[in-house]
Design a protein around this motif. Structure first.
Motif, PDB file in Angstrom:
ATOM      1  N   GLU A 213      12.100 -25.520  33.101  1.00  0.00           N
ATOM      2  CA  GLU A 213      13.064 -25.220  34.164  1.00  0.00           C
ATOM      3  C   GLU A 213      14.466 -25.258  33.578  1.00  0.00           C
ATOM      4  O   GLU A 213      14.901 -26.270  33.036  1.00  0.00           O
ATOM      5  CB  GLU A 213      12.948 -26.234  35.294  1.00  0.00           C
ATOM      6  CG  GLU A 213      13.921 -26.003  36.427  1.00  0.00           C
ATOM      7  CD  GLU A 213      13.790 -27.012  37.559  1.00  0.00           C
ATOM      8  OE1 GLU A 213      14.742 -27.148  38.360  1.00  0.00           O
ATOM      9  OE2 GLU A 213      12.730 -27.675  37.640  1.00  0.00           O
ATOM     10  N   HIS A 214      15.199 -24.158  33.720  1.00  0.00           N
ATOM     11  CA  HIS A 214      16.482 -24.019  33.043  1.00  0.00           C
ATOM     12  C   HIS A 214      17.637 -24.465  33.936  1.00  0.00           C
ATOM     13  O   HIS A 214      17.796 -23.953  35.054  1.00  0.00           O
ATOM     14  CB  HIS A 214      16.676 -22.565  32.602  1.00  0.00           C
ATOM     15  CG  HIS A 214      15.687 -22.142  31.579  1.00  0.00           C
ATOM     16  ND1 HIS A 214      15.905 -22.252  30.221  1.00  0.00           N
ATOM     17  CD2 HIS A 214      14.415 -21.661  31.708  1.00  0.00           C
ATOM     18  CE1 HIS A 214      14.844 -21.836  29.573  1.00  0.00           C
ATOM     19  NE2 HIS A 214      13.920 -21.470  30.447  1.00  0.00           N
ATOM     20  N   PRO A 215      18.446 -25.436  33.450  1.00  0.00           N
ATOM     21  CA  PRO A 215      19.602 -25.879  34.227  1.00  0.00           C
ATOM     22  C   PRO A 215      20.545 -24.715  34.502  1.00  0.00           C
ATOM     23  O   PRO A 215      20.729 -23.830  33.659  1.00  0.00           O
ATOM     24  CB  PRO A 215      20.265 -26.910  33.303  1.00  0.00           C
ATOM     25  CG  PRO A 215      19.186 -27.349  32.366  1.00  0.00           C
ATOM     26  CD  PRO A 215      18.316 -26.148  32.171  1.00  0.00           C
ATOM     27  N   LYS A 216      21.150 -24.713  35.688  1.00  0.00           N
ATOM     28  CA  LYS A 216      21.985 -23.577  36.075  1.00  0.00           C
ATOM     29  C   LYS A 216      23.225 -24.043  36.822  1.00  0.00           C
ATOM     30  O   LYS A 216      23.250 -25.113  37.430  1.00  0.00           O
ATOM     31  CB  LYS A 216      21.197 -22.627  36.977  1.00  0.00           C
ATOM     32  CG  LYS A 216      20.750 -23.239  38.311  1.00  0.00           C
ATOM     33  CD  LYS A 216      19.913 -22.276  39.118  1.00  0.00           C
ATOM     34  CE  LYS A 216      19.377 -22.926  40.384  1.00  0.00           C
ATOM     35  NZ  LYS A 216      20.426 -23.290  41.325  1.00  0.00           N
ATOM     36  N   THR A 217      24.253 -23.198  36.764  1.00  0.00           N
ATOM     37  CA  THR A 217      25.464 -23.391  37.549  1.00  0.00           C
ATOM     38  C   THR A 217      25.365 -22.656  38.872  1.00  0.00           C
ATOM     39  O   THR A 217      25.815 -23.129  39.910  1.00  0.00           O
ATOM     40  CB  THR A 217      26.682 -22.887  36.758  1.00  0.00           C
ATOM     41  OG1 THR A 217      26.735 -23.581  35.514  1.00  0.00           O
ATOM     42  CG2 THR A 217      27.963 -23.104  37.526  1.00  0.00           C
ATOM     43  N   THR A 221      16.812 -20.427  40.247  1.00  0.00           N
ATOM     44  CA  THR A 221      16.292 -21.190  39.121  1.00  0.00           C
ATOM     45  C   THR A 221      15.340 -20.331  38.300  1.00  0.00           C
ATOM     46  O   THR A 221      14.497 -19.620  38.848  1.00  0.00           O
ATOM     47  CB  THR A 221      15.558 -22.453  39.614  1.00  0.00           C
ATOM     48  OG1 THR A 221      16.473 -23.250  40.370  1.00  0.00           O
ATOM     49  CG2 THR A 221      15.037 -23.274  38.443  1.00  0.00           C
ATOM     50  N   ARG A 222      15.462 -20.409  37.004  1.00  0.00           N
ATOM     51  CA  ARG A 222      14.606 -19.659  36.084  1.00  0.00           C
ATOM     52  C   ARG A 222      13.634 -20.623  35.403  1.00  0.00           C
ATOM     53  O   ARG A 222      14.017 -21.705  34.951  1.00  0.00           O
ATOM     54  CB  ARG A 222      15.464 -18.957  35.030  1.00  0.00           C
ATOM     55  CG  ARG A 222      14.667 -18.177  33.972  1.00  0.00           C
ATOM     56  CD  ARG A 222      14.258 -16.817  34.458  1.00  0.00           C
ATOM     57  NE  ARG A 222      13.389 -16.154  33.469  1.00  0.00           N
ATOM     58  CZ  ARG A 222      13.819 -15.417  32.449  1.00  0.00           C
ATOM     59  NH1 ARG A 222      15.123 -15.235  32.279  1.00  0.00           N
ATOM     60  NH2 ARG A 222      12.965 -14.861  31.616  1.00  0.00           N
ATOM     61  N   TYR A 223      12.377 -20.218  35.328  1.00  0.00           N
ATOM     62  CA  TYR A 223      11.346 -20.974  34.625  1.00  0.00           C
ATOM     63  C   TYR A 223      10.770 -20.092  33.519  1.00  0.00           C
ATOM     64  O   TYR A 223      10.578 -18.887  33.714  1.00  0.00           O
ATOM     65  CB  TYR A 223      10.209 -21.379  35.574  1.00  0.00           C
ATOM     66  CG  TYR A 223      10.644 -22.257  36.721  1.00  0.00           C
ATOM     67  CD1 TYR A 223      10.621 -23.645  36.610  1.00  0.00           C
ATOM     68  CD2 TYR A 223      11.082 -21.703  37.921  1.00  0.00           C
ATOM     69  CE1 TYR A 223      11.019 -24.449  37.661  1.00  0.00           C
ATOM     70  CE2 TYR A 223      11.483 -22.502  38.976  1.00  0.00           C
ATOM     71  CZ  TYR A 223      11.448 -23.876  38.844  1.00  0.00           C
ATOM     72  OH  TYR A 223      11.852 -24.669  39.898  1.00  0.00           O
ATOM     73  N   THR A 224      10.472 -20.689  32.374  1.00  0.00           N
ATOM     74  CA  THR A 224       9.847 -19.936  31.291  1.00  0.00           C
ATOM     75  C   THR A 224       8.608 -20.672  30.779  1.00  0.00           C
ATOM     76  O   THR A 224       8.436 -21.880  30.979  1.00  0.00           O
ATOM     77  CB  THR A 224      10.824 -19.676  30.139  1.00  0.00           C
ATOM     78  OG1 THR A 224      11.421 -20.909  29.734  1.00  0.00           O
ATOM     79  CG2 THR A 224      11.901 -18.699  30.560  1.00  0.00           C
ATOM     80  N   TYR A 225       7.771 -19.901  30.090  1.00  0.00           N
ATOM     81  CA  TYR A 225       6.406 -20.327  29.779  1.00  0.00           C
ATOM     82  C   TYR A 225       6.288 -21.310  28.622  1.00  0.00           C
ATOM     83  O   TYR A 225       5.372 -22.133  28.588  1.00  0.00           O
ATOM     84  CB  TYR A 225       5.571 -19.076  29.476  1.00  0.00           C
ATOM     85  CG  TYR A 225       4.123 -19.337  29.167  1.00  0.00           C
ATOM     86  CD1 TYR A 225       3.281 -19.943  30.100  1.00  0.00           C
ATOM     87  CD2 TYR A 225       3.580 -18.957  27.943  1.00  0.00           C
ATOM     88  CE1 TYR A 225       1.945 -20.165  29.822  1.00  0.00           C
ATOM     89  CE2 TYR A 225       2.243 -19.169  27.660  1.00  0.00           C
ATOM     90  CZ  TYR A 225       1.431 -19.771  28.594  1.00  0.00           C
ATOM     91  OH  TYR A 225       0.110 -19.985  28.306  1.00  0.00           O
ATOM     92  N   GLY A 226       7.194 -21.243  27.656  1.00  0.00           N
ATOM     93  CA  GLY A 226       7.032 -22.075  26.466  1.00  0.00           C
ATOM     94  C   GLY A 226       5.946 -21.531  25.556  1.00  0.00           C
ATOM     95  O   GLY A 226       5.802 -20.331  25.367  1.00  0.00           O
ATOM     96  N   HIS A 227       5.176 -22.443  24.961  1.00  0.00           N
ATOM     97  CA  HIS A 227       4.071 -22.077  24.063  1.00  0.00           C
ATOM     98  C   HIS A 227       4.536 -21.198  22.904  1.00  0.00           C
ATOM     99  O   HIS A 227       3.911 -20.174  22.584  1.00  0.00           O
ATOM    100  CB  HIS A 227       2.938 -21.395  24.834  1.00  0.00           C
ATOM    101  CG  HIS A 227       2.230 -22.308  25.799  1.00  0.00           C
ATOM    102  ND1 HIS A 227       1.191 -23.128  25.419  1.00  0.00           N
ATOM    103  CD2 HIS A 227       2.463 -22.552  27.111  1.00  0.00           C
ATOM    104  CE1 HIS A 227       0.786 -23.825  26.460  1.00  0.00           C
ATOM    105  NE2 HIS A 227       1.556 -23.509  27.497  1.00  0.00           N
TER     106      HIS A 227
END
Length: 276
Positions: A213-217, A221-227
């Motif tokens: 979960e990417h911190p935002k101003t 909210t944006r989430y990314t998969y990783g891996h």
């Protein structure tokens, strides 16, 4: 050659992201890494065009690029900045999603602008229109390094195998796929696509990724998969980094490319054809 993938959770604050990445580079180099790779949009993950226009810069003014070039030189390492979101001088005001290879003297040796734009509706509630804010590149790029030719790509490019075949035919033994992949498509397709590109081309596939979960101003909210993943030329998954941020180091052995291509020389069997 010891190589490090950095898996990170970038925010929409480039200055904070620069501090984070520099610290991870220092740690990776301290563990012996000579080639370090960061994910897509290392400098800023944001869903807000307003925020992007506030904090993004043109390449010649970009503080993240300048800071990472200086740090690569100080550490004496090769650095692939997976990509930076940068302003362009295009009349329509769209940004570029630009992957940049830096040598141990801090010099830029290659730039690649992401060709394929992520314009998809992943679910009923999750839609992306990358081309709205980013203009696509139009040129495939190989970075010449002292450890071989590296074919540069970014994220959604992974779904277009002809790009990777062209890079491999032009001599690339290493294919890079820095990403900020959607969790939905990541769970379904990420590993399969990376393994397919490695197997088809008998190439290393190196895929450093954004995660979590990417911190935002502002903005959603944006989430990314990783891996973050490393796939060897025969298709074995050497690293699957899971979802935690961190450093993942492995030995990049170029001889395995020659061996895979000797066993299945499919790149020499490509044929032109008519139709359908």
């Amino acid at each position: 050659m010891l190589t490090a993938l950095l898996q990170v959770t970038s925010s929409d604050d480039p200055s904070e992201n620069l501090k984070m990445v520099r610290a991870l580079m220092t740690e990776a180099a301290g563990q012996g890494a000579q080639f370090i790779l960061t994910p897509e949009v290392t400098n800023c993950v944001s869903t807000s065009t307003t925020r992007q226009r506030e904090v993004l810069q043109h390449e010649e003014d970009d503080l993240t690029l300048a800071g990472l070039r200086d740090h690569a030189q100080a550490l004496g390492v090769w650095l692939l900045i997976g990509s930076l979101a940068v302003k362009t001088h295009d009349a329509d005001g769209r940004f570029a999603n630009r992957s940049i290879m830096i040598d141990p003297q801090g010099q830029i040796v290659a730039r690649y602008d992401k060709i394929h734009m992520f314009d998809v509706q992943v679910t009923e509630t999750e839609t992306f229109r990358e081309s709205r804010n980013y203009r696509p590149g139009d040129r495939a790029v190989i970075a010449e390094t002292d450890f071989g030719k590296v074919g540069l790509t970014v994220c959604y490019d992974i779904r277009f195998p002809h790009l990777y075949a062209a890079l491999a035919q032009a001599g690339a033994h290493i294919l890079t796929v820095p990403a900020a992949f959607s969790p939905v498509t990541g769970a379904a397709h990420w590993e399969s696509l990376l393994r397919a590109r490695a197997i088809e081309n008998g190439s290393w596939v190196l895929a450093p990724a954004q995660t979590g979960e990417h911190p935002k101003t502002r903005g959603r909210t944006r989430y990314t998969y990783g891996h973050s993943m490393v796939v060897a030329p025969w298709g074995e998954v050497i690293i699957d980094a899971g979802t935690d941020p961190g450093i993942h180091i492995f030995d990049l052995d170029d001889s395995s490319v020659s061996e895979a291509r000797r066993r299945v020389p499919s790149l020499t069997h490509l044929r032109a054809f008519d139709g359908p």
